[in-house]
Design an enzyme around this catalytic site. Structure first.
Site, PDB file in Angstrom:
ATOM      1  N   LEU A 134       0.821  -1.200  -0.138  1.00 22.17           N
ATOM      2  CA  LEU A 134      -0.150  -0.074   0.059  1.00 22.17           C
ATOM      3  C   LEU A 134       0.998   1.280   0.137  1.00 22.17           C
ATOM      4  CD1 LEU A 134      -2.681  -0.624   2.723  1.00 22.17           C
ATOM      5  CD2 LEU A 134      -2.974  -0.946   0.285  1.00 22.17           C
ATOM      6  N   ASP A 135       0.509   2.348  -0.781  1.00 22.96           N
ATOM      7  CA  ASP A 135       1.324   3.531  -0.566  1.00 22.96           C
ATOM      8  C   ASP A 135       1.668   4.121   0.819  1.00 22.96           C
ATOM      9  OD1 ASP A 135       1.439   3.466  -3.336  1.00 22.96           O
ATOM     10  OD2 ASP A 135      -0.036   4.865  -3.676  1.00 22.96           O
ATOM     11  N   ARG A 136       2.528   4.667   1.095  1.00 19.83           N
ATOM     12  CA  ARG A 136       2.891   5.276   2.364  1.00 19.83           C
ATOM     13  C   ARG A 136       1.624   5.964   2.989  1.00 19.83           C
ATOM     14  NH1 ARG A 136       4.790   9.918   4.524  1.00 19.83           N
ATOM     15  NH2 ARG A 136       4.926  10.934   2.415  1.00 19.83           N
ATOM     16  N   LEU A 137       1.120   6.721   2.036  1.00 18.64           N
ATOM     17  CA  LEU A 137      -0.028   7.577   2.753  1.00 18.64           C
ATOM     18  C   LEU A 137      -1.388   6.830   2.917  1.00 18.64           C
ATOM     19  CD1 LEU A 137       1.008  11.083   1.374  1.00 18.64           C
ATOM     20  CD2 LEU A 137       1.257  10.214   3.375  1.00 18.64           C
ATOM     21  N   THR A 138      -1.325   5.564   2.387  1.00 21.64           N
ATOM     22  CA  THR A 138      -2.582   4.954   2.438  1.00 21.64           C
ATOM     23  C   THR A 138      -2.746   3.826   3.866  1.00 21.64           C
ATOM     24  OG1 THR A 138      -2.727   4.952   0.028  1.00 21.64           O
ATOM     25  CG2 THR A 138      -4.046   3.040   1.154  1.00 21.64           C
TER      26      THR A 138
END
Length: 112
Positions: free
Chosen positions: A56-60
């Site tokens: 998952l993306d860092r901000l997700t």
């Protein structure tokens, strides 16, 4: 806080908070999900003992499957890529007001 929501002999399912990358990279060498797990239980999750199944993306934020062997990571990763017995669901939380004329879109770019 990082919560392990499921664990068995083959893999972990972890509730990853937003702002935390999965593995060390760039400016996040010591503040990643793998590093947090490694410091929490070094004997079980230490360096080289966990393998990425998907990211998952860092901000997700969301649930992440992490394998305990490279063979399990390959097998589960293939299931995810082939959509064989699994599906990804994305749920978004937004602040503000939505227009009343929203349409549901299935698949990538509105396809089926």
């Amino acid at each position: 806080p990082v919560e392990i929501v499921h664990e068995d002999d083959s893999f972990l399912v972890v509730d990853k908070p937003a702002t935390l990358p999965i593995h060390p990279c760039g400016g996040y060498n010591f503040n990643s999900l793998f590093e947090v797990l490694s410091h929490w239980k070094q004997e079980l999750y230490g360096s080289g003992k966990l393998f990425t199944v998907h990211r998952l993306d860092r901000l997700t934020s969301g649930l992440v499957v992490i394998a305990k062997s490279s063979a399990t990571a390959r097998s589960l990763g293939k299931c995810i890529m082939d959509r064989d017995g699994c599906e990804k669901i994305y749920l978004s939380r937004v602040k503000g007001h939505f227009p009343l004329n929203l349409q549901k879109m299935d698949g990538v770019n509105g396809g089926s």
